[in-house]
Structure formats: structure tokens, C-alpha cells
Design a protein around this motif. Structure first.
Motif, PDB file in Angstrom:
ATOM      1  N   VAL A  61       1.200  -1.093  -0.203  1.00  0.00           N
ATOM      2  CA  VAL A  61       0.000  -0.517  -0.112  1.00  0.00           C
ATOM      3  C   VAL A  61       1.107   1.051   0.048  1.00  0.00           C
ATOM      4  O   VAL A  61       0.659   1.518  -0.764  1.00  0.00           O
ATOM      5  CB  VAL A  61      -1.102   0.360   1.414  1.00  0.00           C
ATOM      6  N   SER A  65       1.324   3.798  -2.842  1.00  0.00           N
ATOM      7  CA  SER A  65       0.943   5.439  -2.407  1.00  0.00           C
ATOM      8  C   SER A  65       2.040   6.321  -3.049  1.00  0.00           C
ATOM      9  O   SER A  65       1.314   7.458  -3.259  1.00  0.00           O
ATOM     10  CB  SER A  65       0.633   5.978  -0.836  1.00  0.00           C
ATOM     11  N   TYR A 126      -6.433   0.504   9.291  1.00  0.00           N
ATOM     12  CA  TYR A 126      -5.968   0.505   7.421  1.00  0.00           C
ATOM     13  C   TYR A 126      -7.239  -0.139   7.517  1.00  0.00           C
ATOM     14  O   TYR A 126      -8.051   0.307   6.225  1.00  0.00           O
ATOM     15  CB  TYR A 126      -4.888  -1.055   7.485  1.00  0.00           C
ATOM     16  N   GLY A 150      -2.112   6.305   2.938  1.00  0.00           N
ATOM     17  CA  GLY A 150      -1.541   4.996   2.996  1.00  0.00           C
ATOM     18  C   GLY A 150       0.240   5.405   2.675  1.00  0.00           C
ATOM     19  O   GLY A 150       0.668   4.229   3.664  1.00  0.00           O
TER      20      GLY A 150
END
Length: 231
Positions: A61, A65, A126, A150
Motif C-alpha cells: 500500500v 501510494s 487501515y 497510505g
């Protein structure tokens, strides 16, 4: 969007099922029964891979990002969302299996141990990230807003990994000592199941990303139909 070929997804799914079958054999027939906890200890072979692959998902993630901010391409934003979903699923299952194991080992379903507490915080962070994604926070600049979230959310992940070493914790640090106190057959079962859950992780990511691509194609087709209708 990155193109995911159905054949690749099918191969991943087949490999995942095969490895899962081998992993179950390794857990129940190859690995010996632990002398103190008995069969309950075998939860470990599910708990550890789930936790490790959730870390991989959350690192993904963060990396995706960064790519969003660097390139501005939609596929990286979609990939970040997919990885966050799988990470929340895996970390949630890690918490559940850890709770089941803790009930047998510590005679309690939950204790505010540093490792458990930081993991729970990570899960909520998250989960909140996914809620914000579904709310489309940021409007036209939403992808960049989600990318920043993120990246910031990943700050808790190293803290979870190091918590058992930084503070006094009753949670075992598997890699703290040579061999981790496990027999060679147990380590074989561990690595087979890490690989099996890794294949499952890859399958879920590919399937979810493929589904997201199909969804966008359908939405684009519907928009095209509406525009033609208005004309």
C-alpha cells in the motif's frame, strides 16, 4: 489499469490450492505435536503467515501510494486499495487466530500486550483508510489524498514488528533466538504455509484487481451509452 490475464489468475489459483493442501499435510501429519500446548500450538502455522503477509500487503500500500504521487496513474491507486483490503483481511484473521491461541496459552482471549495493542491499532488505521477510500475523500484530488494516507498509515507497521523487542511483551518473538525453539519439521511446516498463504495472497490481489478493472470498464461503457442516449 494493469491488464490481468484470466489464465494467469487461474494458474495462481491452482498453485494456491495445491500449496494449501501440502501445507495442511505438513501441519497435521509432518510437524510433531508441541509437548506443552499440544494440538492448540498448530494455530501458529496459520497465525504467523497471516501476520507476515499482512505486513507485505501494507508495505505494498505504501509503495503503491508513493507511485501514485510520482506518476499520478490510476492503476497505482487501485492497487493500493486492493492491497489494503487484503491486508485488513489477513491482519484481522491474524488477530482472531492469535486470540484463539492466547486463550489456550494465557487463559484469556485478549491482553493489552504491546504486540497485540499495536496490531489492533494498525488494523483500525487501515480499516479507516478503506472507509475513507469508499467515501471518495478529496474529490478530484482524491487519489493524492489517499496516497498520503497510505504512506502515513505505514508508520505503524514497523512499530508492530518491533514491539515485542522494544517493550516487555509476553508475545513470543519467533526469530529472536536461533531456531525459534522449533523443531526442523516444524520449520518445514512454517515455510510451506508461508509460501501457501503467499500464493493465496497473490491470487486474491490479482482477482480483486481484475475485478476492479472490469468494474471500471463497465462504468466507462455505461457512461458512453448515456452520452449517446443524450445525443
Amino acid at each position: 489499469m494493469f491488464r490481468i490475464y484470466p489464465k494467469i489468475l487461474t494458474i495462481f489459483a491452482c498453485v494456491s490450492m495445491a500449496l494449501m493442501a501440502v501445507g495442511q499435510y505438513a501441519i497435521w501429519f509432518h510437524a510433531p505435536e508441541e509437548m506443552t500446548m499440544g494440538l492448540v500450538q498448530k494455530i501458529f502455522y496459520f497465525h504467523l503467515p497471516l501476520a507476515w503477509w499482512s505486513f507485505v500487503a501494507f508495505f505494498g500500500v505504501c509503495a503503491a501510494s508513493v507511485m501514485v504521487l510520482w506518476t499520478g496513474r490510476e492503476q497505482w491507486d487501485v492497487l493500493a486499495g486492493v492491497l489494503a483490503e487484503i491486508g485488513v483481511l489477513f491482519s484481522g484473521l491474524a488477530l482472531v487466530t492469535g486470540s484463539l491461541w492466547g486463550r489456550a496459552a494465557w487463559n484469556t482471549w485478549w491482553t493489552w500486550d504491546p504486540r497485540l495493542s499495536t496490531t489492533l491499532v494498525m488494523w483500525f488505521v487501515y480499516a479507516g483508510y478503506l472507509v475513507l477510500r469508499s467515501a471518495d475523500v478529496g474529490g478530484t484530488k482524491g487519489a493524492k489524498v489517499r496516497a498520503v494516507l497510505g504512506i502515513v498509515a505505514f508508520l505503524d507497521v514497523p512499530l508492530v514488528f518491533l514491539s515485542a523487542r522494544l517493550w516487555r511483551s509476553i508475545h513470543p518473538a519467533v526469530l529472536a533466538s536461533r531456531g525459534g525453539g522449533l523443531e526442523p519439521e516444524m520449520w518445514t511446516a512454517v515455510w510451506i504455509n508461508v509460501l501457501a498463504w503467499g500464493a493465496m495472497f497473490g491470487t486474491l490481489v490479482l482477482a480483486r484487481y481484475h475485478g476492479a478493472g472490469l468494474k471500471r470498464r463497465v462504468e466507462a461503457a455505461l457512461i458512453g451509452i448515456q452520452e449517446k442516449t443524450l445525443q
